[in-house]
Design a protein around this motif. Structure first.
Motif, short mmCIF file in Angstrom:
data_model
loop_
_atom_site.label_atom_id
_atom_site.label_comp_id
_atom_site.label_asym_id
_atom_site.label_seq_id
_atom_site.Cartn_x
_atom_site.Cartn_y
_atom_site.Cartn_z
N GLN A 291 -2.74 3.95 -36.43
CA GLN A 291 -3.12 4.55 -35.07
C GLN A 291 -3.49 5.85 -34.96
N ARG A 292 -2.56 6.99 -35.50
CA ARG A 292 -2.85 8.29 -35.65
C ARG A 292 -2.65 8.88 -34.23
N PRO A 293 -1.37 8.64 -33.57
CA PRO A 293 -1.20 9.28 -32.12
C PRO A 293 -1.20 10.93 -32.34
N ALA A 294 -1.25 11.35 -31.08
CA ALA A 294 -1.15 12.64 -31.03
C ALA A 294 0.31 13.12 -31.22
N PRO A 295 0.62 14.04 -31.98
CA PRO A 295 2.03 14.73 -32.14
C PRO A 295 2.81 14.91 -30.73
N LEU A 296 4.06 14.51 -31.02
CA LEU A 296 5.07 14.78 -29.69
C LEU A 296 5.61 16.19 -29.87
N PRO A 297 6.13 16.48 -28.42
CA PRO A 297 6.72 17.70 -28.43
C PRO A 297 8.18 17.58 -29.00
N GLU A 298 9.08 18.43 -29.21
CA GLU A 298 10.15 18.40 -29.98
C GLU A 298 11.15 17.81 -28.84
N LEU A 299 11.72 16.78 -29.01
CA LEU A 299 12.72 15.98 -28.34
C LEU A 299 14.01 15.75 -28.71
N THR A 300 14.89 15.75 -27.68
CA THR A 300 16.19 15.42 -28.22
C THR A 300 16.74 14.04 -27.58
N PHE A 301 17.58 13.17 -28.14
CA PHE A 301 18.21 12.05 -27.47
C PHE A 301 18.47 12.16 -25.98
N GLU A 302 19.10 13.52 -25.63
CA GLU A 302 19.41 13.77 -24.38
C GLU A 302 18.14 13.97 -23.40
N GLY A 328 8.45 -12.76 -34.88
CA GLY A 328 8.16 -13.95 -34.09
C GLY A 328 9.28 -14.48 -33.44
N ARG A 329 10.59 -13.90 -33.77
CA ARG A 329 11.93 -14.16 -33.16
C ARG A 329 12.67 -12.95 -32.12
N PRO A 330 12.12 -12.74 -31.16
CA PRO A 330 12.65 -11.45 -30.42
C PRO A 330 13.98 -11.89 -29.65
N TYR A 331 14.82 -10.99 -29.39
CA TYR A 331 16.01 -11.13 -28.38
C TYR A 331 16.34 -10.06 -27.83
N LEU A 332 17.35 -10.20 -26.69
CA LEU A 332 17.68 -9.00 -25.90
C LEU A 332 19.24 -8.70 -26.49
N ALA A 333 19.53 -7.46 -26.43
CA ALA A 333 20.77 -7.01 -26.93
C ALA A 333 21.46 -5.72 -26.63
N ARG A 334 22.65 -5.18 -26.39
CA ARG A 334 23.04 -4.24 -26.10
C ARG A 334 23.17 -3.30 -27.29
N VAL A 335 22.95 -2.17 -27.42
CA VAL A 335 23.30 -1.19 -28.82
C VAL A 335 24.21 -0.36 -28.62
N PRO A 336 25.25 -0.23 -29.28
CA PRO A 336 26.06 0.95 -29.13
C PRO A 336 25.37 2.39 -29.13
N THR A 339 24.82 4.08 -32.31
CA THR A 339 23.46 3.63 -33.18
C THR A 339 22.24 3.99 -32.53
N LEU A 340 21.96 3.87 -31.18
CA LEU A 340 20.94 4.60 -30.42
C LEU A 340 20.52 6.05 -30.84
N ARG A 341 21.84 6.68 -31.12
CA ARG A 341 21.45 8.29 -31.52
C ARG A 341 21.28 8.38 -32.99
N ALA A 342 21.69 7.57 -33.64
CA ALA A 342 21.34 7.43 -35.41
C ALA A 342 19.94 7.07 -35.34
N CYS A 343 19.44 6.14 -34.67
CA CYS A 343 18.26 5.64 -34.90
C CYS A 343 17.24 6.50 -34.27
N PHE A 344 17.47 7.41 -33.13
CA PHE A 344 16.93 8.36 -32.81
C PHE A 344 16.56 9.35 -33.82
N ASP A 345 17.45 9.73 -34.31
CA ASP A 345 17.30 10.83 -35.27
C ASP A 345 16.58 10.34 -36.50
#
Length: 365
Positions: A291-302, A328-336, A339-345
């Motif tokens: 896809q080659r999207p445009a670069p993002l600005p510097e962003l934090t989780f906050e 092909g097998r999606p589902y809905l879940a809450r994520v701690p 984990t959200l922060r670690a994956c964002f980093d």
């Protein structure tokens, strides 16, 4: 029915108000809208020849040129459009025709749902993103400063006409932007779409484009037929969109929707892997490289978290994310949160490595 209409591929959308989606070429000149009074709402940046083709087919009662892109999706623009329709005396048995990309058809559909408590709506998407996502399923609405699509209505169209010829004049990056929704449909439902998106033939005017577009539309059509108002599985269509909508909001739509979805797909893939689900990160990395999207600005989780917290999949207990058990097998879940922060980093490090000199930011200028 004209020869072009006869040759078009058709995708049927069922439910309480069924309709058909036509996918083909040379469809605009023979566009049919049975209502005699028509309001044509169109993106002001569309080529004049394209607008003239639809105008010639419809002979609209009233025309309104809309600000291009997300700039049209405001309550102020909607109020002005409704007033224009009222001053033109568009009757209850009239119709609104939306011509343009996904933002245009979102606004036009909400106008149709609201004017006189609802008039017929016909949508004519002119971008790949509009064709495979926004035009199908009856989600309409506008944005608020607090987030995207927070005001709207479910209002299924009476017809959807996807003329692939409208894609030919668009910049290549706009086509690639729309491909994010096609790739998403591959991840959540139809794995055959994944290699087709990354193939060299997947481009405006490319061989097999109509079939790929129709197959991507069919994924959404099947879901919304069973769940129009997002009481269950329709939420799966938002795979990657929790972060995507936050990126759009925090940059004030400086990041186009399809590119935000491309970034969001990779974040959702990292979350899925982190909680023991599928590892589709190779797929999402390959898509971003394509896809080659445009670069993002510097962003934090906050920066992004307040917008993710207002995501429409949230309920009284908090935010839910669409994840994958496997392709092909999606589902809905809450994520701690940890984990959200670690994956964002991890996501931020990944996309930083895939942006900059290797991305075509200059295409967006």
């Amino acid at each position: 029915m004209t020869e072009a209409q006869h040759d078009a591929l058709r995708v049927e959308v069922g439910g309480a108000a069924p309709y058909a989606v036509q996918v083909g070429t040379e469809l605009l000149a023979s566009l049919e809208v049975p209502q005699l009074a028509r309001a044509l709402l169109y993106d002001e940046r569309l080529p004049a020849s394209l607008v003239q083709s639809v105008r010639g087919a419809l002979g609209p009662t009233v025309e309104v040129a809309l600000p291009s892109g997300e700039a049209c999706k405001t309550l102020a623009v909607m109020t002005e459009v409704l007033s224009r329709l009222a001053r033109a005396n568009l009757p209850r048995d009239g119709a609104v025709v939306g011509l343009g990309g996904g933002a245009t058809t979102d606004l036009a559909g909400f106008v149709a749902a609201s004017y006189l408590r609802g008039v017929a709506f016909h949508t004519v998407p002119t971008t790949l993103l509009g064709m495979v996502d926004a035009a199908v399923g009856g989600k309409t609405g506008v944005n608020l400063p607090e987030g995207k699509n927070l005001v709207g209505a479910f209002w299924p169209p009476a017809s959807v006409t996807c003329d692939l010829g409208t894609l030919d004049s668009l910049p290549a990056w706009v086509f690639r932007e729309g491909a994010a929704e096609v790739f998403k449909h591959g991840l959540i439902a139809d794995a055959t779409l994944l290699p087709r998106v990354l193939h060299a033939d997947f481009r405006a005017g490319g061989p097999g484009l109509a079939r790929t577009v129709a197959d991507a539309i069919r994924v959404k059509a099947d879901v919304v037929t069973r769940d129009l108002t997002e009481q269950g599985e329709r939420a799966f269509l938002n795979f990657g969109h929790t972060l995507a909508h936050a990126l759009e909001a925090v940059t004030r739509h400086g990041v186009p929707h399809g590119e935000a979805v491309g970034y969001g797909l990779h974040y959702a893939a990292l979350l899925s892997l982190a909680v023991g689900g599928a590892d589709v990160t190779a797929h999402t990395r390959s898509f971003l490289a394509w896809q080659r999207p445009a670069p993002l600005p510097e962003l934090t989780f906050e920066d992004v978290w307040p917008f993710m917290a207002r995501d429409k999949k949230a309920d009284h207990a908090g935010v839910r994310f669409v994840l994958l058990h496997e392709v092909g097998r999606p589902y809905l879940a809450r994520v701690p949160e940890g984990t959200l922060r670690a994956c964002f980093d991890a996501w931020r490090a990944d996309v930083r490595g895939m942006t900059g000199a290797d991305m075509n930011a200059e295409e967006h200028a």
